[in-house]
Design a protein around this motif. Structure first.
Motif, PDB file in Angstrom:
ATOM      1  N   GLY A 204       0.814  -1.204   0.000  1.00 36.49           N
ATOM      2  CA  GLY A 204       0.000   0.000   0.000  1.00 36.49           C
ATOM      3  C   GLY A 204       0.848   1.254   0.000  1.00 36.49           C
ATOM      4  N   ILE A 205       0.219   2.371  -0.283  1.00 39.70           N
ATOM      5  CA  ILE A 205       0.910   3.662  -0.220  1.00 39.70           C
ATOM      6  C   ILE A 205       0.171   4.529   0.787  1.00 39.70           C
ATOM      7  CG2 ILE A 205       1.598   5.717  -1.532  1.00 39.70           C
ATOM      8  CD1 ILE A 205       1.661   4.018  -4.026  1.00 39.70           C
ATOM      9  N   GLU A 206       0.837   4.857   1.895  1.00 41.35           N
ATOM     10  CA  GLU A 206       0.230   5.697   2.923  1.00 41.35           C
ATOM     11  C   GLU A 206       0.082   7.120   2.381  1.00 41.35           C
ATOM     12  OE1 GLU A 206      -0.607   4.430   5.915  1.00 41.35           O
ATOM     13  OE2 GLU A 206       0.218   2.453   5.497  1.00 41.35           O
ATOM     14  N   THR A 207      -0.862   7.855   2.914  1.00 41.52           N
ATOM     15  CA  THR A 207      -1.101   9.220   2.450  1.00 41.52           C
ATOM     16  C   THR A 207       0.158  10.073   2.522  1.00 41.52           C
ATOM     17  OG1 THR A 207      -3.232   8.902   3.523  1.00 41.52           O
ATOM     18  CG2 THR A 207      -2.807  11.054   2.590  1.00 41.52           C
ATOM     19  N   HIS A 208       0.897   9.929   3.638  1.00 44.04           N
ATOM     20  CA  HIS A 208       2.077  10.798   3.805  1.00 44.04           C
ATOM     21  C   HIS A 208       3.210  10.375   2.866  1.00 44.04           C
ATOM     22  CE1 HIS A 208       4.174   7.655   6.069  1.00 44.04           C
ATOM     23  NE2 HIS A 208       3.009   7.412   6.631  1.00 44.04           N
TER      24      HIS A 208
ATOM     25  N   SER B   5       3.656  12.363  -0.952  1.00 40.90           N
ATOM     26  CA  SER B   5       4.444  13.558  -1.242  1.00 40.90           C
ATOM     27  C   SER B   5       5.852  13.181  -1.687  1.00 40.90           C
ATOM     28  CB  SER B   5       4.528  14.444   0.005  1.00 40.90           C
ATOM     29  OG  SER B   5       3.259  14.576   0.575  1.00 40.90           O
ATOM     30  N   ALA B   6       6.333  12.019  -1.210  1.00 43.65           N
ATOM     31  CA  ALA B   6       7.698  11.621  -1.555  1.00 43.65           C
ATOM     32  C   ALA B   6       7.797  11.113  -2.991  1.00 43.65           C
ATOM     33  CB  ALA B   6       8.168  10.546  -0.568  1.00 43.65           C
ATOM     34  N   ARG B   7       6.680  10.772  -3.614  1.00 48.19           N
ATOM     35  CA  ARG B   7       6.709  10.246  -4.987  1.00 48.19           C
ATOM     36  C   ARG B   7       6.908  11.407  -5.962  1.00 48.19           C
ATOM     37  NH1 ARG B   7       4.469   4.919  -5.146  1.00 48.19           N
ATOM     38  NH2 ARG B   7       4.191   5.123  -7.391  1.00 48.19           N
ATOM     39  N   THR B   8       7.530  11.119  -7.094  1.00 46.60           N
ATOM     40  CA  THR B   8       7.811  12.180  -8.059  1.00 46.60           C
ATOM     41  C   THR B   8       6.560  12.566  -8.825  1.00 46.60           C
ATOM     42  OG1 THR B   8       8.502  10.453  -9.540  1.00 46.60           O
ATOM     43  CG2 THR B   8      10.247  11.683  -8.440  1.00 46.60           C
ATOM     44  N   SER B   9       6.280  13.876  -8.853  1.00 46.02           N
ATOM     45  CA  SER B   9       5.185  14.395  -9.665  1.00 46.02           C
ATOM     46  C   SER B   9       5.746  14.830 -11.003  1.00 46.02           C
ATOM     47  CB  SER B   9       4.539  15.606  -8.978  1.00 46.02           C
ATOM     48  OG  SER B   9       3.949  15.204  -7.766  1.00 46.02           O
ATOM     49  N   THR B  10       4.932  14.850 -12.018  1.00 49.04           N
ATOM     50  CA  THR B  10       5.373  15.342 -13.323  1.00 49.04           C
ATOM     51  C   THR B  10       4.534  16.551 -13.687  1.00 49.04           C
ATOM     52  OG1 THR B  10       3.839  13.995 -14.551  1.00 49.04           O
ATOM     53  CG2 THR B  10       5.968  13.012 -14.039  1.00 49.04           C
TER      54      THR B  10
ATOM     55  N   LEU C 110      -3.994   0.663   0.366  1.00 50.56           N
ATOM     56  CA  LEU C 110      -3.931  -0.360  -0.678  1.00 50.56           C
ATOM     57  C   LEU C 110      -4.650   0.119  -1.939  1.00 50.56           C
ATOM     58  CD1 LEU C 110      -4.592  -3.601   1.411  1.00 50.56           C
ATOM     59  CD2 LEU C 110      -2.445  -2.896   0.358  1.00 50.56           C
ATOM     60  N   ALA C 111      -5.780   0.823  -1.749  1.00 44.72           N
ATOM     61  CA  ALA C 111      -6.527   1.329  -2.904  1.00 44.72           C
ATOM     62  C   ALA C 111      -5.717   2.387  -3.639  1.00 44.72           C
ATOM     63  CB  ALA C 111      -7.862   1.899  -2.450  1.00 44.72           C
ATOM     64  N   ILE C 112      -5.013   3.245  -2.872  1.00 42.84           N
ATOM     65  CA  ILE C 112      -4.191   4.284  -3.506  1.00 42.84           C
ATOM     66  C   ILE C 112      -3.113   3.630  -4.374  1.00 42.84           C
ATOM     67  CG2 ILE C 112      -2.626   6.218  -3.069  1.00 42.84           C
ATOM     68  CD1 ILE C 112      -4.163   6.741  -0.494  1.00 42.84           C
ATOM     69  N   GLU C 113      -2.489   2.577  -3.821  1.00 45.19           N
ATOM     70  CA  GLU C 113      -1.455   1.881  -4.590  1.00 45.19           C
ATOM     71  C   GLU C 113      -2.043   1.297  -5.884  1.00 45.19           C
ATOM     72  OE1 GLU C 113       0.165  -1.706  -2.943  1.00 45.19           O
ATOM     73  OE2 GLU C 113       2.171  -1.196  -3.617  1.00 45.19           O
TER      74      GLU C 113
ATOM     75  N   SER D 262      -0.694  12.462 -12.251  1.00 45.41           N
ATOM     76  CA  SER D 262       0.726  12.814 -12.207  1.00 45.41           C
ATOM     77  C   SER D 262       1.071  13.728 -11.042  1.00 45.41           C
ATOM     78  CB  SER D 262       1.113  13.488 -13.524  1.00 45.41           C
ATOM     79  OG  SER D 262       0.215  14.532 -13.768  1.00 45.41           O
ATOM     80  N   GLN D 263       0.115  14.491 -10.534  1.00 50.12           N
ATOM     81  CA  GLN D 263       0.457  15.448  -9.471  1.00 50.12           C
ATOM     82  C   GLN D 263       0.097  14.872  -8.114  1.00 50.12           C
ATOM     83  OE1 GLN D 263      -1.118  19.282 -10.516  1.00 50.12           O
ATOM     84  NE2 GLN D 263      -0.377  19.074 -12.626  1.00 50.12           N
ATOM     85  N   MET D 264       1.148  14.488  -7.380  1.00 54.00           N
ATOM     86  CA  MET D 264       0.948  13.750  -6.141  1.00 54.00           C
ATOM     87  C   MET D 264       0.226  14.574  -5.076  1.00 54.00           C
ATOM     88  SD  MET D 264       1.761  10.756  -6.616  1.00 54.00           S
ATOM     89  CE  MET D 264       1.947  10.334  -8.334  1.00 54.00           C
ATOM     90  N   GLU D 265       0.443  15.898  -5.105  1.00 55.83           N
ATOM     91  CA  GLU D 265      -0.200  16.729  -4.086  1.00 55.83           C
ATOM     92  C   GLU D 265      -1.724  16.696  -4.235  1.00 55.83           C
ATOM     93  OE1 GLU D 265       0.801  17.906  -1.348  1.00 55.83           O
ATOM     94  OE2 GLU D 265       2.759  17.073  -1.835  1.00 55.83           O
TER      95      GLU D 265
END
Lengths: 354, 354, 354, 354, 354
Positions: free
Chosen positions: D9-13, D16-21, D85-88, D68-71
């Motif tokens: 899964g990807i936690e909400t916090h 922000s660490a993932r790269t946005s384009t 898990l759903a976010i992932e 693409s925009q993680m924020e």
């Protein structure tokens, strides 16, 4: 087949309108209880149907061989109040094994209707015949299209005092009949097993052009047997599961044994089908090997005469060729030719081409 | 097989009518409880059956090897009241593994009847033998057609004080026997694994004409093994599911392990069948490649001599051909021929035809 | 494999009798709760097993890498009272993924025994390793035969305060381990995907003779992966269904995600298998096209020289042939020959044979 | 894919660490009730998320196009408390259709998470896109990676007062979206149907060497479609079966209709796959027929020149041959040759070889 | 097909917007009870729909043939309140058999909606037509696209006083219609059975180049029939299982008979498909045998002329050859040639190559 859109089933009164033929019909009636038994060949059907059964009779089995005389069928249908759909299934006689439990109304007792399919080998020909059984509380009716000796041993068992068949109820008689039907598959299976073995030998020694055809015939017949035995097994498992009131507990144990017989037949059928499939493959491999062998040897043959003909052509040229005047050139030419042939044969053999 | 229509099962009194042979029969009786044990080779069967078992014996296992003497079979059938259908299945001995729970009447206790199929490799020959087991509350009867050493290690485990087998009830002994039967498949599997590996090597180096035949034999035997192990697994899962009164809770845990063994065998069988199928494909590809290779080289050969023979024919024509008088024409002709051959070989090689 | 008929399972006291090797064994112990954590490399096993775990430790994970020293295995088996059947499955280590819930007796708590199969690619070689997991209420034991870095990232997650793993119970750790095992299939799948793509290109440009062999190797490995991942999926679905007391509700949600991963792997495997099957077909088509092409061109070649050689032969006959005296016959002959060749080439090309 | 062993899964916090384009993101919000409706293009996301929805709005649909925009993703994930898990699953976007019902805790309401897969044909290229839907009690979020016009007609239906969509609840909107996704398969299917028909014609008239390649491409794409539509059907049947609280009774009737559409698509896919398989067979037959035809005619050709060349050779021998002096021998020779050729052609034609 | 994303179903008011054609529409209304009956050709549809049915009418059947006039469809849809989804399925008319039970609201009674598929053979062309049935408590509506005589015999049965159809309720009429639909498959099946037999004969005697094509057509049509009859059987089994209020107990017995008919059709279809598969195999074998035969004989032919040409070449060489002066050499040469040919023919025949 009746035309599309026509009324389903055959009502009792419609039977008279159907064409009867002169084909003979044989009706045999067996009554028995543990102490007594009587087997009668019925000649006057109307008299027979009018009389009551003897008071001591606990089980009555009426075997009707021949479905050609509509009046006789009608007499039985009326006396035993057979369902129109069952009469149709019985007369058209091209059904796979099945089981129907027609509900009875007040005055019409419910009867279990069972369709079985018996198998016979006439030489290489496989034929099958429908046996229609109606099971009541103490009566069993069996209808077949032709007379056969398949149920003869059952009469012997009825005649034998103290036999398990004699001392049990009508559902055990039903088991005996279905058992005889299922057992009729084993001789057919054995005959195909032999046939496959013969084909196997034949393929290895000298594959005939019609071998493939014969394998196909065996395959098709195995499929036919499989088509008939699968619903047979289903039917027996249904008899065990549904626990109809006419079936005693003891009989159910015996039906489990019968279920195993069906499973065994299916197992054998699958084995034979796989053998037949392997035979087809072998046939293909043998034929293609043979062809390749021929082509290979012939091509080698032609290859050898390529250089030889060239050499002969060279010395046939009309230009000044050294040695063409010398008398020994001819034998030398032959020696060279034989040497070339030998060298090529050795080469071919070494590379495994011969 | 009995003829179609004959009575199902073999009644105890019918046994005497069957033909006995002189083949020896060996009866071994093992009694044990955690503290004590006794293994006896029975020589006088009637005496043995008349006596009661020792009071301390918690589990009795009677192993009967040899089914040829009908009087002995009858003695056991009467003493332990075996069901006629079970006797038939035991004597005909061509059944796939199955499980029957014959209901007991008042004085006749119900027994679990289990048919297993043991496997043996004699060189390349695969043979299998039926083992029939009757499980009671504290007694286990096992019937086999021939003497074998497969169960010897079980006697050792009975002799060992404190072993898990010794301290458990009769259902654990049943587990031990079925475990030995299932384990008998592994050596056969290993032998076929080796056989397939050999064939794989052989195919790659030098495919023999009978390679395909040998692959077919392996395939057929793998199918036979699969036919026997599938119902075996079914049987074990049925034992776990139905929770018969004779099976203790601990034994069920061990049966789960046995179920896994069956699953493992089936898994291996499937793997080997796929390998065998891939080998057939490889064989076909290798044979066809070889054939193509031969045809290709030979055809190239023939192609080269086409133009050469034509050239020789041209200079053999009886017309005025320029240069036909010059003595140097002959070597020039040969040089041209060699040049043509070289050019063609280069061309063929460049196009990848050689 | 133990010989047929031997006792099932390995009792604790039998472990000492098994041969130990010098292969190193590494034991790592991780204790953690949301607030605290400690990861320790165990050097003195006996001391370690005698001590109690720290009071704050909510989850203890002991990872044993190396199954060669029987005394160590025995120490764990005795301390955590592992079932003899589980010990056998752990040591023989050739099992497909499975799940066993051994019932606990009074003093022996029941433990969930899980067998997983991890996958690794060494160049082109596919190797797999069994991971045996024992889940208690707050303890997880994991046994592997060799040291590997597959679980390293899990230690990192334990070290990270506030991570989901750290704040959940032992069943979440179980999920993390099985997740790592399942994820180990993806790199292998990717490598086969690349391999199939390479083969696809290769086949189209220049089919090598061993292409078929390589496709077969890929196919076989895909089958091996499929054999391991199917029971893995079954295992996970069983974990969700059976709701064992050691598994928390939150973990079950995560197991559903894991189940999806397995489904995805199976989906990919099926896709790759179909691609591999299509490649085999393509290879066959390419090889046969190539062969046909060669045969066709060569046969055309030979066909052209048939009439030419005949013509040359005709003019070589020793009979009075008109024009044989004229000096211009030779060039005319060549012109005719060239005309014939051109006509045939045009004809062949028009019918699409060249 | 995240590396093996990493946290599921990807936690909400973590978002922000993932790269946005820089890829654009388009957010559209539609609010409606039977009486009123409003469709808004969101420009300032933070303002929008801070405001409450209008009081009259019974259904809110927020469509997010672009992942693409993680924020932005994080803002939605926090506001609607999406499961890690759903976010992932939403971001990795390579999932087959599936349905997850993440349980809600006290303050976090449970949401139905649905993954669909939309299909698009760009010329001959088949592309598919994941659509992730989150269904709440009156809100529907839809996430896609790219902007597309597939859902435009749904906005039209929302704008139409009195339309069935406008008068029903949010689950009917869900139905409309899934309906659009399922309907996106039909154009792709039609394009493949045409492609297969073209190939069928082409094969019969002039089979190109790349025909097989093209059939393979169609087959592979049909398999891809089948892989996506099967779980789609499963998903819809699950929606009907599980009766989630957010789904109204009326919607379920419409989902049954949707299920039928899926069944129809699967039916068509199966038909096309069988047609493709038949085409492969036809291609093989056509190619092999062509080859055989060529080989046959050429071989006949060569066979004819065998005897002719022999005859010419005979009359070229340097021995006294009768008639070799007569001037008429040459025309007679030609007549004989022509007669031989005619006889052979007649013979070949009569045996059906030409 | 409507475009993706459009509203599901066709609302009654949308019907007027659809294009009507001039194609005729025929409406027949049959009312009956055991005592009375009336069959009427409706000419003025509005009048007809405004009137109430006669009080004595227990069953009303309205048969609508032709779906081209939207106003008529709308009139029926409004009067009988048909569901929008059912109207769509009825008008698009490319559905496989299915059963829908649309729930009724307070004033709108629930109706069973059944889609059947009727089959017709026009020469070799197989065509099928959708029949849409709406079953109420005493009314049955049937919609078809074209006029056909398939249901004529049902009108005869209605006219016959005392017939089973006349004395039963509306569900028996439903049975009669579905029975007629199912029976329409038998003539098609028979026609394909004959076709396969013809092909079988043709293949054995003279395989035409389009034989394979024709087998493919039969196969494809058998698949189409199978696609339609499977859901038909499913539909009937669903009718039996779900026990809808409109279906009487007696009718269910008759539906069981209908289920058997479907099973029989499926059985025949499977048989024919296997026969068709065997025919393909036979075709392949026959073609390849023929080809091999030709190649074999021709190659033998060429092989014979290899040595002969060589011999002729040898005696054409311009070197001193013994006997070249003797006048008897020519006949001797011919004798040798004939001897060589005979020897080779004998050899070839002995090895089975001719």
């Amino acid at each position: 087949m009746p035309p599309p859109g026509s009324s389903p089933g055959i009502e009792t009164h419609e039977l008279s309108a159907r064409t009867s033929t002169d084909a003979p019909i044989r009706v045999t009636c067996a009554d028995y209880c543990p102490e007594q038994m009587q087997i009668e060949q019925v000649t006057n059907l109307n008299n027979f149907l009018d009389q009551h059964r003897p008071a001591w009779s606990m089980v009555r089995w009426i075997q009707i061989e021949g479905l050609s005389q509509m009046e006789a069928i009608r007499a039985f249908a009326e006396k035993y109040q057979l369902h129109p759909l069952a009469i149709e299934d019985m007369l058209i006689a091209s059904h796979q094994p099945k089981l129907e439990d027609y509900p009875g109304s007040d005055e019409m007792p419910g009867r279990l209707f069972i369709v079985g399919r018996m198998v016979k080998m006439d030489g290489d020909m496989l034929s099958s015949e429908q046996v229609s059984l109606f099971l009541g509380r103490s009566t069993l009716l069996s209808f077949q299209d032709s007379t056969s000796s398949a149920f003869e041993s059952i009469y012997h068992r009825i005649e034998l005092p103290g036999s398990r068949l004699r001392t049990h109820d009508v559902s055990f008689l039903l088991h005996a009949l279905i058992d005889a039907i299922v057992d009729s598959y084993f001789p057919a299976l054995e005959s195909y097993a032999e046939c496959l073995e013969e084909l196997d030998d034949e393929l290895r020694i000298h594959p005939a052009p019609n071998s493939l055809q014969r394998i196909h015939v065996v395959k098709r017949n195995l499929v036919l047997l499989r088509r008939a035995i699968w619903p047979m097994r289903e039917l027996i498992s249904q008899l065990q599961r549904d626990k109809h009131e006419c079936l005693s507990e003891t009989t159910l144990t015996y039906f489990r044994d019968l279920y195993d017989h069906c499973a065994q037949i299916i197992d054998l059928l699958e084995t034979y089908r796989e053998i037949a499939a392997a035979l087809t493959e072998t046939y293909m491999a043998v034929v293609s090997n043979r062809m390749n062998e021929i082509m290979k040897v012939l091509t080698v043959f032609m290859t050898i005469f390529g250089p030889l003909s060239f050499l002969a052509g060279v010395f046939g040229m009309n230009m000044p060729i050294p040695g063409n005047e010398w008398a020994g050139t001819f034998p030398v030419f032959w020696i060279v030719c034989i040497a070339v042939v030998c060298a090529m044969l050795v080469l071919f053999r070494r590379r495994g081409w011969l």
